[in-house]
Design a protein around this motif. Structure first.
Motif, PDB file in Angstrom:
ATOM      1  N   ARG A   1      -7.644  -9.876 -18.178  1.00  0.00           N
ATOM      2  CA  ARG A   1      -8.371  -9.385 -17.009  1.00  0.00           C
ATOM      3  C   ARG A   1      -7.541  -8.339 -16.271  1.00  0.00           C
ATOM      4  N   GLY A   2      -8.099  -7.150 -16.160  1.00  0.00           N
ATOM      5  CA  GLY A   2      -7.394  -6.064 -15.504  1.00  0.00           C
ATOM      6  C   GLY A   2      -7.707  -6.020 -14.023  1.00  0.00           C
ATOM      7  N   SER A   3      -6.778  -6.487 -13.206  1.00  0.00           N
ATOM      8  CA  SER A   3      -6.933  -6.426 -11.758  1.00  0.00           C
ATOM      9  C   SER A   3      -5.550  -6.470 -11.125  1.00  0.00           C
ATOM     10  N   ARG A   4      -5.486  -6.122  -9.859  1.00  0.00           N
ATOM     11  CA  ARG A   4      -4.193  -6.133  -9.163  1.00  0.00           C
ATOM     12  C   ARG A   4      -3.602  -7.529  -9.075  1.00  0.00           C
ATOM     13  N   THR A   5      -4.447  -8.541  -9.074  1.00  0.00           N
ATOM     14  CA  THR A   5      -3.985  -9.913  -8.871  1.00  0.00           C
ATOM     15  C   THR A   5      -3.822 -10.692 -10.165  1.00  0.00           C
ATOM     16  N   ALA A   6      -4.026 -10.039 -11.314  1.00  0.00           N
ATOM     17  CA  ALA A   6      -3.935 -10.739 -12.599  1.00  0.00           C
ATOM     18  C   ALA A   6      -2.483 -11.089 -12.924  1.00  0.00           C
ATOM     19  N   ALA A   7      -2.307 -11.979 -13.899  1.00  0.00           N
ATOM     20  CA  ALA A   7      -0.965 -12.362 -14.335  1.00  0.00           C
ATOM     21  C   ALA A   7      -0.181 -11.140 -14.808  1.00  0.00           C
ATOM     22  N   ILE A   8      -0.868 -10.247 -15.499  1.00  0.00           N
ATOM     23  CA  ILE A   8      -0.316  -8.932 -15.827  1.00  0.00           C
ATOM     24  C   ILE A   8      -1.095  -7.942 -14.984  1.00  0.00           C
ATOM     25  N   PRO A   9      -0.561  -7.520 -13.847  1.00  0.00           N
ATOM     26  CA  PRO A   9      -1.341  -6.699 -12.907  1.00  0.00           C
ATOM     27  C   PRO A   9      -1.756  -5.366 -13.509  1.00  0.00           C
ATOM     28  N   PHE A  10      -2.948  -4.932 -13.109  1.00  0.00           N
ATOM     29  CA  PHE A  10      -3.442  -3.605 -13.488  1.00  0.00           C
ATOM     30  C   PHE A  10      -3.989  -2.925 -12.249  1.00  0.00           C
ATOM     31  N   ASP A  11      -3.540  -1.686 -12.020  1.00  0.00           N
ATOM     32  CA  ASP A  11      -3.947  -0.942 -10.829  1.00  0.00           C
ATOM     33  C   ASP A  11      -4.160   0.511 -11.237  1.00  0.00           C
ATOM     34  N   TRP A  12      -5.369   1.022 -11.004  1.00  0.00           N
ATOM     35  CA  TRP A  12      -5.652   2.413 -11.365  1.00  0.00           C
ATOM     36  C   TRP A  12      -4.715   3.384 -10.654  1.00  0.00           C
ATOM     37  N   THR A  13      -4.250   3.026  -9.471  1.00  0.00           N
ATOM     38  CA  THR A  13      -3.404   3.946  -8.702  1.00  0.00           C
ATOM     39  C   THR A  13      -1.925   3.786  -8.999  1.00  0.00           C
ATOM     40  N   ASP A  14      -1.556   2.860  -9.854  1.00  0.00           N
ATOM     41  CA  ASP A  14      -0.155   2.621 -10.206  1.00  0.00           C
ATOM     42  C   ASP A  14      -0.020   2.671 -11.721  1.00  0.00           C
ATOM     43  N   ARG A  15       0.350   3.824 -12.241  1.00  0.00           N
ATOM     44  CA  ARG A  15       0.398   4.001 -13.693  1.00  0.00           C
ATOM     45  C   ARG A  15       1.482   3.165 -14.355  1.00  0.00           C
ATOM     46  N   ASP A  16       2.437   2.674 -13.582  1.00  0.00           N
ATOM     47  CA  ASP A  16       3.450   1.796 -14.162  1.00  0.00           C
ATOM     48  C   ASP A  16       2.850   0.475 -14.619  1.00  0.00           C
ATOM     49  N   THR A  17       1.669   0.129 -14.133  1.00  0.00           N
ATOM     50  CA  THR A  17       1.022  -1.121 -14.564  1.00  0.00           C
ATOM     51  C   THR A  17       0.236  -0.946 -15.858  1.00  0.00           C
TER      52      THR A  17
END
Length: 280
Positions: free
Chosen positions: A37-53
């Protein structure tokens, strides 16, 4: 971290907490597919505004459901999509299903970026969701008994979010959908005023539709305290996209799933039964 067996596909669902992403993830889960699951709060965070994620979220992924936030029409979206799909290809991802905007010129540029990415692709092109009445934008207005919007007399074939999710999952899991552009709509067009009337009938409540001019709409959004970029996006969507260009129905659900799309009346009855429109 999501673990998968050898050679078992891993699906990254961006916007996993959104109306379509949550449904896509749930359907994949139900079918036994590993999902990240791609989201800021996921175990592996994903953030469109943070390319490091992006790199950690893409690691080991086979296919992506790409639901960009806040909308493909915002400035810079095509560049972000190009960068993300390039990162996906470099990470070994094989395919992407893009949730695109029907009638949005900016979305077409994002679609072009996906087609040129070197990934296998499918485009799922939609406009206004039926669930906007019950899960986000208009639910507070429905509860208050007054929905005030511009362009209330323009027909719109509201699409059911469950249909979007089912088409997306079919495309993610079956290579026969590669290279297809599916325009998804409901089976008939209703004006927003007619949609509100159907919601009122389903709830047994009096719910009024009040037409606004665009300036009145913008003023009302500002009074609610919405940030200027969000106000601008909503003004664009209602003032530009909702001009009749999307009033015609499309056959994407039928082509992708072999069945007719869900009707707005069915949606309204189902949503009313959950109590989401019952004032407390």
């Amino acid at each position: 971290m999501t673990k998968t067996a050898a050679n078992q596909p891993l699906f990254l669902v961006t916007g996993a907490n959104g109306k379509t992403g949550s449904r896509v993830a749930a359907l994949l889960d139900a079918a036994g597919h590993p999902v990240r699951r791609g989201s800021r709060t996921a175990a592996i965070p994903f953030d469109w505004t943070d390319r490091d994620t992006w790199g950690p979220a893409l690691a080991g992924v086979t296919a992506i459901y790409l639901a960009f936030q806040p909308d493909l029409a915002v400035p810079g979206a095509p560049d972000t999509i190009r960068a993300f799909t390039a990162a996906a290809r470099a990470a070994g991802v094989g395919s992407v299903v893009l949730l695109s905007g029907r009638g949005e010129p900016e979305a077409l540029e994002c679609e072009a970026a996906v087609r040129e990415s070197g990934l296998a692709w499918t485009v799922v092109r939609c406009s206004f969701f039926a669930q906007n009445f019950s899960e986000s934008a208009f639910v507070g207005d429905v509860l208050a008994g007054v929905v005030a919007l511009p362009n209330g007399d323009v027909p719109e074939p509201f699409v059911h979010a469950d249909d979007i999710a089912e088409v997306a999952v079919a495309a993610l899991t079956d290579a026969r959908h590669a290279g297809e552009v599916y325009e998804l709509t409901g089976p008939r067009a209703l004006t927003f005023a007619e949609g509100v009337a159907e919601v009122a009938e389903a709830t047994g409540r009096e719910i009024a539709f009040v037409p606004l001019t665009r300036p009145e709409f913008v003023t009302a959004l500002g009074e609610l305290g919405l940030p200027d970029p969000e106000v601008a996006l909503l003004d664009y969507l209602f003032g530009t996209i909702l001009d009749g260009r999307n009033s015609a129905t499309a056959d994407g659900v039928q082509r992708a799933l072999g069945r007719a799309p869900r009707d707005f009346t069915e949606y309204a009855k189902e949503a009313a039964a959950t109590g989401v429109w019952t004032p407390r």
